[in-house]
Design a protein around this motif. Structure first.
Motif, PDB file in Angstrom:
ATOM      1  N   ASN A 235       7.009 -15.848 -18.827  1.00 14.98           N
ATOM      2  CA  ASN A 235       6.584 -14.804 -19.830  1.00 14.98           C
ATOM      3  C   ASN A 235       5.237 -15.558 -20.316  1.00 14.98           C
ATOM      4  O   ASN A 235       4.062 -15.419 -19.799  1.00 14.98           O
ATOM      5  CB  ASN A 235       6.689 -15.192 -21.478  1.00 14.98           C
ATOM      6  N   ILE A 236       5.116 -16.949 -20.335  1.00 14.93           N
ATOM      7  CA  ILE A 236       3.972 -17.710 -19.859  1.00 14.93           C
ATOM      8  C   ILE A 236       3.174 -17.309 -18.303  1.00 14.93           C
ATOM      9  O   ILE A 236       2.576 -17.286 -18.335  1.00 14.93           O
ATOM     10  CB  ILE A 236       3.654 -19.509 -20.287  1.00 14.93           C
ATOM     11  N   ILE A 237       3.851 -17.795 -17.690  1.00 16.60           N
ATOM     12  CA  ILE A 237       2.667 -17.287 -16.636  1.00 16.60           C
ATOM     13  C   ILE A 237       2.980 -16.014 -16.511  1.00 16.60           C
ATOM     14  O   ILE A 237       1.456 -15.433 -15.691  1.00 16.60           O
ATOM     15  CB  ILE A 237       3.539 -17.711 -15.141  1.00 16.60           C
ATOM     16  N   ALA A 238       2.952 -14.305 -16.738  1.00 13.77           N
ATOM     17  CA  ALA A 238       3.058 -13.521 -16.217  1.00 13.77           C
ATOM     18  C   ALA A 238       1.454 -13.079 -17.818  1.00 13.77           C
ATOM     19  O   ALA A 238       1.087 -11.986 -17.259  1.00 13.77           O
ATOM     20  CB  ALA A 238       4.186 -12.806 -17.042  1.00 13.77           C
ATOM     21  N   LYS A 239       1.529 -13.968 -19.242  1.00 12.66           N
ATOM     22  CA  LYS A 239       0.521 -13.900 -19.955  1.00 12.66           C
ATOM     23  C   LYS A 239      -0.219 -14.478 -20.011  1.00 12.66           C
ATOM     24  O   LYS A 239      -1.664 -14.428 -21.294  1.00 12.66           O
ATOM     25  CB  LYS A 239       1.538 -13.278 -21.622  1.00 12.66           C
ATOM     26  N   LEU A 272       5.055 -22.722  -6.157  1.00 14.16           N
ATOM     27  CA  LEU A 272       5.488 -21.278  -4.940  1.00 14.16           C
ATOM     28  C   LEU A 272       4.714 -20.070  -5.561  1.00 14.16           C
ATOM     29  O   LEU A 272       4.334 -19.698  -5.157  1.00 14.16           O
ATOM     30  CB  LEU A 272       7.557 -21.672  -5.336  1.00 14.16           C
ATOM     31  N   PHE A 273       4.893 -19.877  -6.489  1.00 13.68           N
ATOM     32  CA  PHE A 273       4.310 -18.520  -7.534  1.00 13.68           C
ATOM     33  C   PHE A 273       2.302 -18.630  -7.651  1.00 13.68           C
ATOM     34  O   PHE A 273       2.257 -18.219  -6.712  1.00 13.68           O
ATOM     35  CB  PHE A 273       4.345 -18.462  -9.107  1.00 13.68           C
ATOM     36  N   ASN A 275       0.645 -20.376  -4.963  1.00 12.77           N
ATOM     37  CA  ASN A 275       0.380 -20.446  -3.487  1.00 12.77           C
ATOM     38  C   ASN A 275       0.755 -19.416  -2.969  1.00 12.77           C
ATOM     39  O   ASN A 275       0.448 -18.452  -1.762  1.00 12.77           O
ATOM     40  CB  ASN A 275       1.011 -21.450  -2.781  1.00 12.77           C
ATOM     41  N   ASN A 276       1.962 -18.277  -3.202  1.00  8.45           N
ATOM     42  CA  ASN A 276       1.899 -16.788  -3.215  1.00  8.45           C
ATOM     43  C   ASN A 276       1.486 -15.710  -3.921  1.00  8.45           C
ATOM     44  O   ASN A 276       1.804 -14.678  -3.425  1.00  8.45           O
ATOM     45  CB  ASN A 276       3.853 -16.660  -2.889  1.00  8.45           C
ATOM     46  N   ARG A 277       0.276 -16.325  -4.906  1.00 12.19           N
ATOM     47  CA  ARG A 277       0.201 -15.277  -5.919  1.00 12.19           C
ATOM     48  C   ARG A 277      -0.950 -14.205  -5.253  1.00 12.19           C
ATOM     49  O   ARG A 277      -1.085 -12.801  -5.272  1.00 12.19           O
ATOM     50  CB  ARG A 277      -0.527 -15.835  -6.625  1.00 12.19           C
ATOM     51  N   GLY A 278      -1.635 -14.379  -3.791  1.00 15.59           N
ATOM     52  CA  GLY A 278      -1.956 -13.371  -3.007  1.00 15.59           C
ATOM     53  C   GLY A 278      -1.362 -12.538  -2.749  1.00 15.59           C
ATOM     54  O   GLY A 278      -0.984 -11.035  -2.787  1.00 15.59           O
ATOM     55  N   LYS A 279      -0.253 -12.997  -1.755  1.00 16.27           N
ATOM     56  CA  LYS A 279       1.100 -12.453  -1.406  1.00 16.27           C
ATOM     57  C   LYS A 279       1.622 -11.303  -2.145  1.00 16.27           C
ATOM     58  O   LYS A 279       2.165  -9.949  -1.877  1.00 16.27           O
ATOM     59  CB  LYS A 279       2.059 -13.271  -0.893  1.00 16.27           C
ATOM     60  N   ASN A 292      12.639 -12.934  -5.885  1.00 15.85           N
ATOM     61  CA  ASN A 292      12.821 -13.308  -4.476  1.00 15.85           C
ATOM     62  C   ASN A 292      13.185 -15.044  -4.027  1.00 15.85           C
ATOM     63  O   ASN A 292      13.478 -14.935  -3.268  1.00 15.85           O
ATOM     64  CB  ASN A 292      11.639 -12.849  -3.872  1.00 15.85           C
ATOM     65  N   ILE A 293      12.225 -15.364  -4.765  1.00 13.24           N
ATOM     66  CA  ILE A 293      12.342 -16.765  -5.068  1.00 13.24           C
ATOM     67  C   ILE A 293      13.928 -18.028  -4.999  1.00 13.24           C
ATOM     68  O   ILE A 293      14.610 -18.438  -4.635  1.00 13.24           O
ATOM     69  CB  ILE A 293      11.240 -18.066  -5.348  1.00 13.24           C
ATOM     70  N   TYR A 294      14.279 -16.593  -6.568  1.00 11.36           N
ATOM     71  CA  TYR A 294      16.018 -17.103  -6.561  1.00 11.36           C
ATOM     72  C   TYR A 294      16.545 -17.376  -5.515  1.00 11.36           C
ATOM     73  O   TYR A 294      17.237 -18.147  -5.152  1.00 11.36           O
ATOM     74  CB  TYR A 294      15.587 -16.002  -7.592  1.00 11.36           C
ATOM     75  N   TYR A 295      16.672 -16.155  -4.716  1.00 11.98           N
ATOM     76  CA  TYR A 295      16.998 -15.855  -3.891  1.00 11.98           C
ATOM     77  C   TYR A 295      16.943 -16.909  -2.445  1.00 11.98           C
ATOM     78  O   TYR A 295      17.695 -17.577  -1.817  1.00 11.98           O
ATOM     79  CB  TYR A 295      17.335 -14.210  -2.929  1.00 11.98           C
TER      80      TYR A 295
END
Ligand code: SAM
Length: 471
Positions: A235-239, A272-273, A275-279, A292-295
């Protein structure tokens, strides 16, 4: 420069000290234990959910979120809510394997999962959730998601399993307010706690005040599920996407000096998040990303991680704002309010008569305000704002540990004693005033001092002395 002063409290959970307020954020007794025993347990949530299936909670002074986290943890422990899609996912995965279908983390599945994420940016919870129409909408969206994702894979068995779950229909909205955005950012990163190990408390902060109160032996009384932090993280990173631009925050998060206090796995997730934000494009696709990163990256210890992403019935709204302004602009009526401001002598703005009048307008007729404060001035302000006021009793330590305010008298289990009422009528009971709800703490304190000085009420010390001789 922003600084945090963490330490391990007596239950092993991380607490903070504020040099600016010269006050602790959390009781040395145990940051987590305090949240449980002063806020969550006295709320009698099991009883509440026997007659209700939805609740609105206001966490005033979120800090690093112990009250919110303990509340969520309690609901999960008692199966009042659950990670809704857990069973669905298990079966889905099995079916996929059985049918030798597409691998579980294809882009399609990520996208579809995201399609099913409801309410993530929805601030107007009242309108969206509490009507029958909305439940219908909610159900339709879930059905839609199921259909897209799985076609025939979702069997009748699964619906049955869900419909028998007592947690299925409970809907929770929790708004958390704090003026300090960084504390929101840090909140999911603190580790669960230490057991029987106090060496980190000797790092180079001045803990004189705290050390006197720390006992030496940790006793872990409560434990938060990892999923709780993951849910908050999501929630924090999304909001609060500004988190990614906050260099100071990241410096502290990754500094060796603080490494004992943060959970390394969450730091890894954050990096990870970032660094992969663009993606991954829009932040609102965080669910797909974490899926995805969970797996792909996270160890087996995080097997349950995905579950936390499926908690669609718990809406968490963090808000960086002065609680007074937030409430003036808020139309919600709450069933439960946690009030966890710094002590009245440091932060009178959140303990004034006018602030309690504002809370009165936002509390349901059968709602409760819970606070750790036993102050006579606070209790008097509550009474003058129109509340019935009582005490919070902790049978574990046989002590009164706080105050409860309600509009319904029957919710007061432990009434104020003759002694408490006497103190309220002494100078100690003179409450703080903030007529237009916009004064600084300093200004409120200054006028309060003058009022106390000019008062002809009995002093609290004289009252206590007289009371002791009488009994
Ligand atoms: C005692 S701490 C709260 C601890 C918190 N409940 C926790 O679990 O970590 C008090 C908090 O009040 C916040 N605060 C101070 N003044 C405020 C205001 N006017 N409105 C909202 N929050 C405020 C501070 O930033 C601080 O985080």
């Amino acid at each position: 420069m922003y600084e945090i002063h963490p330490y391990f409290t007596n239950d092993g959970s991380v607490g903070l000290f504020s040099p600016e307020a010269d006050d602790i954020y959390h009781s040395t007794y145990g940051a987590l234990a305090e949240a449980y025993e002063k806020f969550v347990i006295p709320a009698e949530l099991e009883k509440y959910f026997q007659n209700n299936s939805q609740i609105k909670v206001l966490d005033i002074c979120y800090g690093i979120g112990y009250n919110t986290k303990s509340f969520l943890n309690f609901l999960l422990e008692k199966n009042i809510i659950n990670f809704k899609n857990k069973n669905l996912k298990k079966i889905k995965k099995n079916n996929l394997i059985k049918q030798n279908n597409v691998p579980i983390h294809t882009d399609n599945i990520e996208n579809n999962q995201y399609n099913g994420e409801i309410h993530s940016n929805n601030t107007n919870y009242t309108d969206k959730i509490y009507g029958n129409n909305i439940s219908e909408e909610f159900r339709m969206q879930n059905t839609h998601e199921d259909a897209i994702n799985n076609g025939a894979l979702y069997s009748n068995n699964i619906s049955k399993e869900n419909s028998t779950s007592k947690a299925q229909n409970n809907k929770i909205f929790l708004k958390a307010i704090d003026t300090d955005a960084k504390l929101f950012y840090f909140s999911p990163f603190f580790r669960q706690g230490l057991e029987e190990d106090k060496k980190y408390n000797s790092i180079d902060f001045n803990y004189e005040k705290i050390n006197k109160l720390l006992q030496g032996n940790f006793e872990q009384k409560y434990k938060l599920k990892n999923d709780v932090n993951l849910f908050i993280f999501k929630n924090i990173i999304a909001k609060m996407s500004e988190i990614f631009e906050d260099i100071e925050f990241e410096q502290i998060l990754t500094s060796k000096r603080y490494s004992a206090f943060f959970d390394k796995k969450f730091i890894a997730l954050f990096k990870l998040f970032k660094n992969n934000r663009g993606k991954y494009g829009l932040l609102t696709r965080v669910k797909a990303f974490l899926h995805n990163i969970y797996y792909r990256y996270i160890s087996n210890r995080y097997k349950k991680a995905l579950n936390a992403l499926c908690l669609d019935d718990f809406i968490f709204e963090p808000e960086v704002e002065d609680a007074r302004i937030s409430l003036i602009n808020d139309k919600n009526i709450y069933n439960l309010i946690f009030l966890d401001a710094f002590t009245p002598a440091k932060c009178p703005a959140l303990w004034s008569l006018e602030f309690f009048k504002l809370l009165f307008e936002h509390l349901d007729n059968d709602g409760m305000i819970l606070t750790y404060s036993n102050s006579a001035a606070v209790r008097n302000a509550m009474i003058n704002a129109g509340f019935y006021v009582g005490k919070i009793y902790n049978p574990k330590i046989d002590k009164y540990t706080g105050t409860v305010a309600a509009k319904n008298k029957s919710l007061i289990k432990y009434e104020l004693s003759e002694y408490d009422l006497g103190l309220i009528n002494s100078r100690a009971g003179i409450f703080y005033r903030d007529e237009n709800l916009n004064r600084s703490n300093e200004a409120i304190i200054a006028s309060h001092e003058i009022e106390v000085k000019n008062s002809d009420k009995i002093s609290s010390s004289k009252f206590i002395k007289d009371y002791k001789t009488k009994f």
